[in-house]
Design a protein around this motif. Structure first.
Motif, PDB file in Angstrom:
ATOM      1  N   ALA A 174       0.884  -1.023   0.018  1.00  0.00           N
ATOM      2  CA  ALA A 174       0.059   0.096   0.059  1.00  0.00           C
ATOM      3  C   ALA A 174       0.809   1.230  -0.114  1.00  0.00           C
ATOM      4  CB  ALA A 174      -1.023   0.061   1.106  1.00  0.00           C
ATOM      5  N   GLY A 175       2.128   1.138   0.598  1.00  0.00           N
ATOM      6  CA  GLY A 175       2.912   2.335   0.665  1.00  0.00           C
ATOM      7  C   GLY A 175       4.120   2.254  -0.345  1.00  0.00           C
ATOM      8  N   ILE A 176       3.865   1.539  -1.371  1.00  0.00           N
ATOM      9  CA  ILE A 176       4.942   1.145  -2.203  1.00  0.00           C
ATOM     10  C   ILE A 176       5.507   2.486  -2.988  1.00  0.00           C
ATOM     11  CG2 ILE A 176       3.561   0.835  -4.396  1.00  0.00           C
ATOM     12  CD1 ILE A 176       5.933  -1.567  -3.650  1.00  0.00           C
ATOM     13  N   ARG A 177       4.741   3.440  -3.222  1.00  0.00           N
ATOM     14  CA  ARG A 177       5.067   4.621  -3.807  1.00  0.00           C
ATOM     15  C   ARG A 177       6.104   5.307  -2.810  1.00  0.00           C
ATOM     16  NH1 ARG A 177       1.686   6.683  -7.621  1.00  0.00           N
ATOM     17  NH2 ARG A 177       0.261   4.977  -8.360  1.00  0.00           N
ATOM     18  N   VAL A 178       5.769   5.378  -1.699  1.00  0.00           N
ATOM     19  CA  VAL A 178       6.745   5.865  -0.525  1.00  0.00           C
ATOM     20  C   VAL A 178       8.012   5.319  -0.639  1.00  0.00           C
ATOM     21  CG1 VAL A 178       7.041   6.678   1.896  1.00  0.00           C
ATOM     22  CG2 VAL A 178       4.883   7.003   0.783  1.00  0.00           C
ATOM     23  N   LEU A 179       8.152   3.938  -0.544  1.00  0.00           N
ATOM     24  CA  LEU A 179       9.136   3.174  -0.548  1.00  0.00           C
ATOM     25  C   LEU A 179      10.000   3.310  -1.721  1.00  0.00           C
ATOM     26  CD1 LEU A 179       7.654  -0.312   0.968  1.00  0.00           C
ATOM     27  CD2 LEU A 179       9.104   1.473   2.081  1.00  0.00           C
ATOM     28  N   ARG A 180       9.256   3.461  -2.753  1.00  0.00           N
ATOM     29  CA  ARG A 180      10.078   3.687  -4.077  1.00  0.00           C
ATOM     30  C   ARG A 180      10.591   5.203  -4.222  1.00  0.00           C
ATOM     31  NH1 ARG A 180       6.789   0.245  -8.759  1.00  0.00           N
ATOM     32  NH2 ARG A 180       7.411  -1.761  -7.768  1.00  0.00           N
ATOM     33  N   ALA A 181       9.956   6.059  -3.781  1.00  0.00           N
ATOM     34  CA  ALA A 181      10.147   7.413  -3.753  1.00  0.00           C
ATOM     35  C   ALA A 181      11.744   7.821  -2.838  1.00  0.00           C
ATOM     36  CB  ALA A 181       9.329   8.403  -3.384  1.00  0.00           C
ATOM     37  N   TYR A 182      11.619   6.805  -1.683  1.00  0.00           N
ATOM     38  CA  TYR A 182      13.034   6.858  -1.089  1.00  0.00           C
ATOM     39  C   TYR A 182      13.974   5.909  -1.281  1.00  0.00           C
ATOM     40  CZ  TYR A 182      11.195  10.734   1.652  1.00  0.00           C
ATOM     41  OH  TYR A 182      10.520  12.083   1.806  1.00  0.00           O
ATOM     42  N   ALA A 183      13.743   5.111  -2.562  1.00  0.00           N
ATOM     43  CA  ALA A 183      14.489   3.883  -2.923  1.00  0.00           C
ATOM     44  C   ALA A 183      14.784   2.991  -1.597  1.00  0.00           C
ATOM     45  CB  ALA A 183      16.003   4.402  -3.334  1.00  0.00           C
ATOM     46  N   GLN A 184      13.794   2.688  -0.881  1.00  0.00           N
ATOM     47  CA  GLN A 184      14.116   1.621   0.315  1.00  0.00           C
ATOM     48  C   GLN A 184      13.582   0.277   0.035  1.00  0.00           C
ATOM     49  OE1 GLN A 184      14.923   2.811   3.224  1.00  0.00           O
ATOM     50  NE2 GLN A 184      15.136   4.842   2.379  1.00  0.00           N
ATOM     51  N   GLU A 185      13.661   0.051  -1.281  1.00  0.00           N
ATOM     52  CA  GLU A 185      13.222  -1.485  -1.652  1.00  0.00           C
ATOM     53  C   GLU A 185      14.100  -2.235  -0.985  1.00  0.00           C
ATOM     54  OE1 GLU A 185      13.765   0.799  -3.704  1.00  0.00           O
ATOM     55  OE2 GLU A 185      12.057   0.978  -5.311  1.00  0.00           O
ATOM     56  N   GLU A 186      15.269  -1.978  -0.700  1.00  0.00           N
ATOM     57  CA  GLU A 186      16.450  -2.770  -0.167  1.00  0.00           C
ATOM     58  C   GLU A 186      15.941  -3.278   1.474  1.00  0.00           C
ATOM     59  OE1 GLU A 186      18.633  -4.952  -1.463  1.00  0.00           O
ATOM     60  OE2 GLU A 186      17.862  -4.294  -3.246  1.00  0.00           O
ATOM     61  N   SER A 187      15.978  -2.069   1.971  1.00  0.00           N
ATOM     62  CA  SER A 187      15.422  -2.357   3.584  1.00  0.00           C
ATOM     63  C   SER A 187      14.360  -2.992   3.901  1.00  0.00           C
ATOM     64  CB  SER A 187      15.622  -1.026   4.169  1.00  0.00           C
ATOM     65  OG  SER A 187      14.416  -0.133   4.200  1.00  0.00           O
ATOM     66  N   ASP A 188      13.277  -2.584   2.882  1.00  0.00           N
ATOM     67  CA  ASP A 188      11.909  -3.285   2.868  1.00  0.00           C
ATOM     68  C   ASP A 188      12.049  -4.818   3.117  1.00  0.00           C
ATOM     69  OD1 ASP A 188       9.084  -2.859   3.492  1.00  0.00           O
ATOM     70  OD2 ASP A 188       8.765  -3.576   1.287  1.00  0.00           O
ATOM     71  N   LEU A 189      12.780  -5.098   1.835  1.00  0.00           N
ATOM     72  CA  LEU A 189      13.083  -6.515   1.626  1.00  0.00           C
ATOM     73  C   LEU A 189      13.791  -7.387   2.630  1.00  0.00           C
ATOM     74  CD1 LEU A 189      14.365  -6.971  -2.055  1.00  0.00           C
ATOM     75  CD2 LEU A 189      12.526  -8.268  -0.908  1.00  0.00           C
ATOM     76  N   ALA A 190      14.517  -6.588   3.357  1.00  0.00           N
ATOM     77  CA  ALA A 190      15.437  -7.010   4.257  1.00  0.00           C
ATOM     78  C   ALA A 190      14.273  -7.231   5.591  1.00  0.00           C
ATOM     79  CB  ALA A 190      16.307  -6.073   4.946  1.00  0.00           C
ATOM     80  N   GLN A 191      13.659  -6.394   5.835  1.00  0.00           N
ATOM     81  CA  GLN A 191      12.671  -6.552   6.952  1.00  0.00           C
ATOM     82  C   GLN A 191      11.557  -7.452   6.660  1.00  0.00           C
ATOM     83  OE1 GLN A 191      10.325  -3.136   8.249  1.00  0.00           O
ATOM     84  NE2 GLN A 191      12.096  -1.591   7.892  1.00  0.00           N
ATOM     85  N   PHE A 192      11.143  -7.715   5.379  1.00  0.00           N
ATOM     86  CA  PHE A 192      10.285  -8.857   4.957  1.00  0.00           C
ATOM     87  C   PHE A 192      11.126 -10.138   5.046  1.00  0.00           C
ATOM     88  CE2 PHE A 192       8.776 -12.096   1.695  1.00  0.00           C
ATOM     89  CZ  PHE A 192       7.605 -12.204   2.073  1.00  0.00           C
ATOM     90  N   GLN A 193      12.226 -10.251   4.909  1.00  0.00           N
ATOM     91  CA  GLN A 193      13.212 -11.474   4.828  1.00  0.00           C
ATOM     92  C   GLN A 193      13.003 -11.744   6.418  1.00  0.00           C
ATOM     93  OE1 GLN A 193      12.882 -12.680   2.478  1.00  0.00           O
ATOM     94  NE2 GLN A 193      14.771 -12.961   1.566  1.00  0.00           N
ATOM     95  N   MET A 194      13.227 -10.818   7.366  1.00  0.00           N
ATOM     96  CA  MET A 194      13.274 -10.990   8.616  1.00  0.00           C
ATOM     97  C   MET A 194      11.922 -11.686   9.182  1.00  0.00           C
ATOM     98  SD  MET A 194      14.815  -8.171  10.901  1.00  0.00           S
ATOM     99  CE  MET A 194      13.551  -7.739  11.928  1.00  0.00           C
ATOM    100  N   LEU A 195      11.100 -11.214   8.697  1.00  0.00           N
ATOM    101  CA  LEU A 195       9.520 -12.069   9.117  1.00  0.00           C
ATOM    102  C   LEU A 195       9.446 -13.431   8.332  1.00  0.00           C
ATOM    103  CD1 LEU A 195       7.077  -9.159   8.809  1.00  0.00           C
ATOM    104  CD2 LEU A 195       7.497 -10.457  10.771  1.00  0.00           C
ATOM    105  N   ASN A 196       9.853 -13.380   7.265  1.00  0.00           N
ATOM    106  CA  ASN A 196       9.997 -14.575   6.366  1.00  0.00           C
ATOM    107  C   ASN A 196      10.539 -15.727   7.041  1.00  0.00           C
ATOM    108  OD1 ASN A 196       9.378 -16.142   4.366  1.00  0.00           O
ATOM    109  ND2 ASN A 196      10.399 -15.216   2.719  1.00  0.00           N
ATOM    110  N   ARG A 197      11.696 -15.219   7.569  1.00  0.00           N
ATOM    111  CA  ARG A 197      12.795 -16.208   8.047  1.00  0.00           C
ATOM    112  C   ARG A 197      12.218 -16.659   9.407  1.00  0.00           C
ATOM    113  NH1 ARG A 197      17.600 -17.219   6.210  1.00  0.00           N
ATOM    114  NH2 ARG A 197      17.665 -15.166   5.332  1.00  0.00           N
ATOM    115  N   ASP A 198      11.627 -15.740  10.095  1.00  0.00           N
ATOM    116  CA  ASP A 198      10.945 -16.237  11.417  1.00  0.00           C
ATOM    117  C   ASP A 198       9.767 -17.126  11.148  1.00  0.00           C
ATOM    118  OD1 ASP A 198      10.371 -16.029  14.258  1.00  0.00           O
ATOM    119  OD2 ASP A 198       9.292 -14.249  14.105  1.00  0.00           O
ATOM    120  N   PHE A 199       9.176 -16.745  10.078  1.00  0.00           N
ATOM    121  CA  PHE A 199       7.925 -17.835   9.653  1.00  0.00           C
ATOM    122  C   PHE A 199       8.556 -19.003   9.661  1.00  0.00           C
ATOM    123  CE2 PHE A 199       4.782 -19.111   6.543  1.00  0.00           C
ATOM    124  CZ  PHE A 199       3.828 -19.073   7.328  1.00  0.00           C
ATOM    125  N   MET A 200       9.514 -19.012   8.857  1.00  0.00           N
ATOM    126  CA  MET A 200      10.132 -20.469   8.383  1.00  0.00           C
ATOM    127  C   MET A 200      10.735 -21.072   9.619  1.00  0.00           C
ATOM    128  SD  MET A 200      13.214 -21.193   5.895  1.00  0.00           S
ATOM    129  CE  MET A 200      14.707 -20.360   6.707  1.00  0.00           C
TER     130      MET A 200
END
Lengths: 616, 635
Positions: free
Chosen positions: A208-234
């Protein structure tokens, strides 16, 4: 404990009562099935014993035929047991789901405000499923297991009590292990489910906030945060696997142990001459077939626990009393039947607000506790805040009243009280001089054509959406309503016209189109009272004017309550009411207010300029 | 019956298709229902996710095969026990016989111990197999989710205009979960079952070929029953999945719009509609109950028939001395084991079908083309003097769709350090202008240049890092105030954050919070006012110290008091930066170097505040309007 369980099951009784006979039938079938189930190894037993003593080949054929017939009978009754008992659970599930839905249609708006859609959804799907599992498989397998155990133990004890004792010591262990693992697995599974909703929320937020993330070039850090959850889930999943992966191997070993016991103890008995080789083989066959029922025993315990927990959650909805409903003690005013000729006079209805004060938490709080605690958080800040303060207003039949005022002043609340979406104090609202509680709820709402602020259309065809609120409607009526709402030309532009699907599976209507469809939906009801709650905000001024003129002629003689932000909408009204902070601060016609008012003339000036700009 | 005790409800029962609804659960819409249960193309693609873990997969597979092999041992031991000790018979000695005690009681104990050892190995191997296989499954799911999320980040912004977020979330959670179920419910173990069958067949043939062939004679019938069952059940499951999806969709929609239903006296009709779907659901289920109720007994009857055949044919052989009782007993035990995997198979079928449907949807998302990405060889980034933040729109035409031009032939140059204000009506194309700068979309005609280089030649990340953007609707993430200001940029220090807070006049508010800038922000910042959220997003832009600042109607929802604070901060923010300010309130933009008036996708007027007022055009009228508004506000 047993009493408590019985209490918990109470809400189910009404659903099971109609099936008493079928359950009995199912039980009969089950007994017959088990009878043949027990018979099959017996036949093998006799056959083997005879083999060691030398038999004729005729007798062998007889045994084979007998075995086949027994299996056939067993199969026949197994079929009926399943059909009857599982069938009942499906019937009961169907009835339960229907009742739940029925009940939801009766609950008031405040219930739906208190409880999130997702919560209601999960109760009516997941929990219902758990209850169904309890009713069908739960009952079938517990019944079957008990009967089979009883039958098998009787026969086996008859063959050799000692061997039976040896082998059945393992049964409670197996059941116990299934219960134990079932619980742990369930806990870990729940932890995973909880994590799953965290991930959902996270992904939802990121996308939902993809535009903000893109505008601030935060894809990497967002991915990292997702990976953390993803890893925890695993990790949580792997935790589950550690238990889950152990479960079946252990069961298999236990069942193997049963076979080993039979082999060892049984073998000794045979060697001692205490039992025959046929007895030994029969024991083997029995134990192989008992393996699953033993597992089922533990499984059923878990089903039972989960089903009961779900039933409780389901019951919180089912036992919720509809806050807004017809008072069973009241004597209702019957609606005058519209007659030709006279109809002209009774087209509109007068509305009177008599010293009306209202606050959302002042609603008779019967069971106002929310299903989940979370949703209650808004109510605190709202406490003791009156949304409407001593409103006194008479809207004569056939007149048009406009309500203006800043956001949050209580305009929508005021009109929501007329069709009793929320409950006003008794005696504060009268229609045609009659207190609204004296009308049947259905009759009251049938008088009203309501166009809510937030347009909600259903994913059906446009035609169905317009004809939503009438029993029957001709093609002509629907067309006319669309025409009045200024939607006809849009619809004719759609390739499939009135049969165009609305929503995700069809076309996406623009905000203005949706609003106009909602207006058509109200118009087609030919209501005595029309309520437009800021219903033209997404339509440009020109179209708005057009719609208003058409509405006026189509609904001549009706009472209309119009909420708007635009002065152009309201200036022709018979009476304009300015609402500020829940109280009426100014009232009069356009001309009167322009002269004596303060809020209204300012609003008017401002919008005049805006209009001018738009024309540029 | 592996599915039996699972936390997700019984695979053993016809109940499992309820899970199918979960895939559609997130956005509650009808999922497309695919009938194919096994699609080799999809399966092959799914298997590629296992490749990185091939050593583990290999170990698991070996364990699986060994396990299947060991399963044959039990009945074999029984056979020896019977023949050697229980019904002493003449026969060919097996390799075991030379080790076994001639005395029956101790011999039995030996065999029992052997059996126990086998059980021990069976346990170890199966645990190894399930554990490793499922762990690999989890890793593969992890990779798949990462890949999807990563891909979603690369997909063009346009993709998000067409796809509701809820549906995308369902892809990552619900659909992957369905695949996950394929691993956990033991569908993988089906392959193990195949090996079991194979080994059993071999051992039976080896023990007594003719009896084995007689036993197998029921196999064609079982195959037939399974094929028929599968065909019937495939249709049932498809109907069930459709019904579940429709029930969910109907529920979600009507629970959301219940007040409309009630206002329009539609309770009975909507109930009737629901009842119809509910009935479809029940009917489909009852059909599947029927299919199961026929299939299970059928398999049982056939397996009993096989035993009857063993008794009859094998019995004859025993009578004429060509077969031992031990073999007969072993055959009966094998026959029982033989049919269980076949019954199992039909259970897993439904899960497999769901998994195929989900993977199809997942792959469709992954295959969605990435149209906007960094060029393979991005242009060299200008540095020093050239990297000043100069912007140019050169003959830009842009439409979101087809020929509905949102921007028509825009020509605009903004020198570095300049502040440009863009005004105009809703839909005039102001926001689109800034979206093109950030390359959220690509233009159809013309060029957008930053520091003289076309944005399409820039490395995307580096391009976007030049900008600080404050959007119309301030979007906050759950986390803390500090994490919202910093986002994920590591080189922003605590001091930078505090400075930014100070700069936008937010410090006083932050100090009033119990946790200061560590105060928790809930999803979408629901605990904060719009004005506060707006200021936080100002601080966010400032902390990133951008070269180019874009403020898109950033002050529209700010109250008068906050507005004064913002105006103050704004003056500081735009110094030494190229700035583009889109605003409704003209008070914010009067100090801009140049004001652009946009109307219907074109630049209509351009000039300073005074110049534009003198023109008495659009801007003048806008100004009149604002002026009045301010007057009202003051009153």
């Amino acid at each position: 404990m047993a009493m408590k369980t019985w209490q918990d099951l109470r809400p189910l009784f009404p659903y099971l009562r109609p099936y008493r006979q079928r359950y009995l039938l199912g039980l009969g079938s089950l007994l017959a099935e088990v009878f043949f189930w027990v018979a099959v190894p017996q036949i093998i037993r006799f056959a083997i014993d005879d083999l060691t003593q030398g038999v004729t080949s005729d007798k062998l054929i007889q045994y084979a035929a007998l075995l086949f017939v027994a299996a056939l009978c067993k199969g026949f009754f197994l079929y009926w047991t399943r059909m009857i008992i599982i069938g009942i659970s499906r019937d009961a599930e169907y009835a339960l789901r229907n009742d739940l839905y029925r009940h939801l249609t009766r609950l008031s708006s405040s219930f739906f405000q208190r409880n999130r859609v997702g919560d209601i959804m999960s109760r009516s799907t997941n929990d219902l499923n758990a209850v169904r599992m309890l009713l069908g498989p739960g009952i079938m397998y517990s019944g079957r297991t008990l009967v089979i155990m009883a039958g098998a133990i009787a026969i086996m004890a008859h063959i050799s009590p000692k061997l039976t004792l040896y082998t059945f010591t393992l049964a409670p262990i197996i059941a116990g292990i299934v219960v134990y693992f079932g619980k742990r697995i369930h806990h870990r599974f729940e932890a995973i489910q909880a994590m799953m909703s965290d991930i959902s929320a996270r992904v939802q937020e990121s996308l939902a906030g993809i535009r903000v993330l893109r505008a601030y070039a935060q894809e990497e850090s967002d991915l990292a945060q997702f990976q953390m959850l993803n890893r925890d889930f695993m990790e949580r999943n792997r935790k589950l696997i550690r238990v889950w992966g152990m479960f079946y191997p252990i069961l298999e070993v236990l069942m193997g142990l049963v076979t080993v016991t039979v082999l060892w103890a049984g073998g000794r008995e045979v060697a001692r001459g205490a039992i025959t080789i046929g007895d030994f083989v029969a024991f083997n066959v029995y134990m192989a077939q008992l393996a699953w029922p033993m597992v089922a025993l533990g499984w059923v315990v878990n089903l039972h626990q989960r089903g009961l927990a779900s039933l409780k959650r389901l019951d919180t909805i089912l036992s919720e009393t509809p806050e807004i409903a017809d008072d069973p003690m009241a004597h209702f005013i019957s609606m005058p039947a519209p007659k030709d000729g006279v109809a002209e006079q009774i087209k509109g209805a007068s509305i009177e607000f008599r010293n009306l004060s209202f606050s959302y938490n002042g609603v008779p709080a019967t069971s106002a506790a929310a299903l989940s605690e979370q949703s209650g958080k808004g109510s605190h800040s709202r406490s003791d805040r009156r949304v409407l303060k001593e409103i006194n207003l008479l809207i004569p039949a056939g007149s048009t009243v406009a309500i203006v005022g800043p956001t949050g002043c209580g305009k929508s609340t005021l009109v929501n009280l007329i069709p009793r979406l929320f409950e006003a104090p008794t005696g504060s609202i009268l229609i045609d001089g009659v207190e609204i509680h004296q009308y049947r709820l259905a009759d009251l709402r049938r008088m009203i054509g309501f166009v809510p602020q937030e347009t909600f259309l259903f994913s059906e065809t446009i035609r169905e959406n317009i004809a939503f609120g009438v029993e029957q409607s001709s093609e002509e009526e629907v067309r006319q309503a669309a025409e009045v709402a200024g939607l006809l030309s849009d619809i004719d532009d759609f390739p499939r016209g009135f049969e165009t699907m609305v929503g995700e599976r069809g076309i996406t209507l623009s905000g203005g189109q949706k609003q106009r469809a909602a207006i058509a939906r109200a118009v087609v009801r030919d209501p005595r009272i029309v309520i437009l709650d800021d219903a033209l905000s997404s339509v440009d001024t020109y179209t708005e004017e057009l719609i208003l003129t058409r509405l006026q002629s189509a609904l001549r003689g009706r009472t209309a309550v119009v909420i708007s932000h635009r002065t152009s909408t309201v200036k022709h009204a018979d009476l304009i009411v300015v609402l500020v902070d829940g109280a009426i601060v100014e009232r009069g016609t356009h001309a009167e207010l322009m002269q004596h008012g303060t809020y209204y003339p300012e609003l008017y000036q401002k919008q005049l300029l805006e209009e001018e700009l738009e024309k540029a | 019956m592996r599915g039996g005790g699972s936390g997700s409800g019984g695979g053993k029962l016809a109940g499992s298709p309820g899970k199918g609804g979960k895939a559609g659960g997130g956005d509650h819409r009808e999922e497309e229902v695919l009938g194919k249960a096994y699609d080799s193309r999809l399966m092959r693609r799914l298997l590629t996710y296992l490749i990185p873990y091939w050593p583990t997969v290999l170990v698991a597979s070996l364990a699986m095969i060994l396990h299947s092999l060991l399963q044959v041992v039990g009945p074999f031991l029984t056979k020896i026990a019977v023949d050697r000790y229980l019904v002493a018979t003449e026969r060919h000695p097996t390799f075991l016989d030379s080790y076994l005690s001639p005395e029956s009681l101790s011999g039995l104990t030996q065999i029992t111990l052997l059996y126990l050892a086998t059980l021990f190995f069976l346990f170890g191997l199966e645990y190894l197999q399930t554990y490793f296989m499922q762990m690999v499954g989890q890793r593969a799911m992890f990779d798949l989710r990462s890949q999807m999320f990563h891909h979603l980040h690369r997909l063009p912004t346009q993709f998000y205009d067409h796809n509701p977020v809820g549906r995308l979330v369902t892809r990552i959670t619900g659909d992957v979960d369905v695949l996950n179920e394929m691993f956990t419910s033991g569908v993988v173990a089906v392959f193990g079952d195949f090996f079991s069958l194979l080994f059993i067949v071999i051992v039976m043939l080896q023990m007594d070929a003719s009896l084995a062939l007689v036993t197998f004679s029921v196999l064609p019938l079982i195959m037939l029953a399974t094929a028929l069952f599968r065909r019937v059940v495939r249709d049932c499951y498809r109907r069930i999945r459709t019904a579940v999806a429709r029930i969910n969709a109907h529920l979600a929609e009507h629970v959301t719009g219940m007040s409309v239903v009630q206002l329009f006296n539609r309770e009975d009709k909507s109930f009737a509609e629901f009842d119809r779907i509910n009935q479809d659901h029940k009917k489909a289920f009852l059909d599947s109950v029927f299919a199961h109720s026929v299939f299970y007994p059928a398999v049982e009857i056939l397996s009993a028939t096989a035993i009857a055949l063993i008794l009859w044919y094998g019995g004859h052989q025993v009578l004429d001395g060509s077969l031992t009782i031990g073999v007969l007993v072993a055959f009966i035990q094998y026959a029982q084991r033989f049919f269980r995997p076949i019954q199992d198979l039909s259970e897993k079928y439904n899960i497999l079908q769901g998994a195929m449907a989900s993977s199809e949807r997942i792959f469709r998302l992954i295959d969605e083309p990435v149209t906007i990405e960094s060029p393979v060889q991005p242009a060299a980034i200008p540095s020093g003097e050239q990297a000043a933040g100069q912007i140019e729109f050169r003959n830009v035409w842009f439409a979101y769709e087809g020929e509905h031009w949102i921007l028509r032939n825009i020509n605009l140059t903004i020198d570095s350090g300049q502040t440009i204000a863009v005004v105009g009506h809703t839909g005039a194309g102001k926001t689109t202008l800034t979206s093109l700068l950030l390359r959220f979309y690509d233009v159809q005609k013309g060029q957008v240049l930053i520091d003289g280089i076309d944005v399409r030649q820039w490395n995307l990340q580096k391009l976007r890092r030049r900008f600080g953007v404050v959007l119309q609707d301030p979007y906050l993430f759950s986390g803390t105030i500090e994490s919202n200001i910093r986002l994920g940029t590591p080189d922003i220090t605590r001091q930078d954050v505090e400075d930014a807070i100070e700069e936008v006049n937010l410090a006083e508010f932050i100090r009033s919070l119990p946790e200061g800038h560590q105060e928790e922000v809930r999803e979408r910042g629901s605990s904060l006012s719009v004005g506060q959220k707006q200021l936080i997003s100002f601080a966010r832009a400032l902390a990133h110290d951008p070269q180019i600042l874009i403020l898109d109607e950033a002050t529209s929802s700010v109250d008068t008091e906050t507005e004064l604070r913002v105006r103050d901060a704004l003056t500081r923010m735009i110094t030494n930066r190229t700035s583009i300010i889109i605003a409704h309130r003209l008070s914010t933009i009067q100090r801009a170097d140049r004001i652009i008036v946009m109307h219907k996708g074109e630049i209509r007027e351009s000039g300073s505040h005074q110049e534009l007022l003198a023109q008495r055009g659009l801007y003048w009228r806008l100004y009149q309007l604002q002026y009045k508004e301010q007057e009202i506000a003051v009153k």
